[in-house]
Design a protein around this motif. Structure first.
Motif: not given
Length: 116
Positions: A100-105
């Motif tokens: 669940n890594v937010d790609p924007r980060t």
């Protein structure tokens, strides 16, 4: 054990000759199918990649073979071992192992000219 697929290329008029040679050398490879244009699909099995490559070189030396190229290889016994090595060496960035890594980060460190 390794299993690799190889595409053998010959002239259309030599397809049957090459198939016969392949079948005579069943200790090297196994014939599966071909098309009338000269492409022949075979598989090889070996204890490791090196043995598969040795068999590929043997196939490249068969009469009437224009080219023989390995397309895919499957390493049954070695896959788990390789994953263990990667995990032990910490070569995989930690962010790739998190769920669940937010790609924007994710910080982009590639080509700045193509950065948006």
């Amino acid at each position: 054990m390794n299993i690799s697929s190889i595409v053998v290329q010959t002239l259309p008029e030599n397809v049957e000759k090459v198939i016969a040679i392949i079948k005579e050398n069943s200790d090297i490879c196994e014939y599966h199918l071909h098309d009338p244009k000269g492409k022949i699909i075979v598989t090889v099995e070996g204890k490791d990649v090196e043995e598969d490559i040795e068999k590929l070189v043997d196939i490249q030396c068969f009469d009437h073979v224009i080219a023989a190229d390995m397309m895919m290889t499957y390493q049954e016994d070695q896959l788990d071992e390789e994953f263990k090595k990667l995990e032990a060496q910490s070569l995989v960035p930690e962010i790739l192992t998190r769920e669940n890594v937010d790609p924007r980060t994710v910080v982009y460190n590639g080509d700045l000219k193509k950065r948006f």
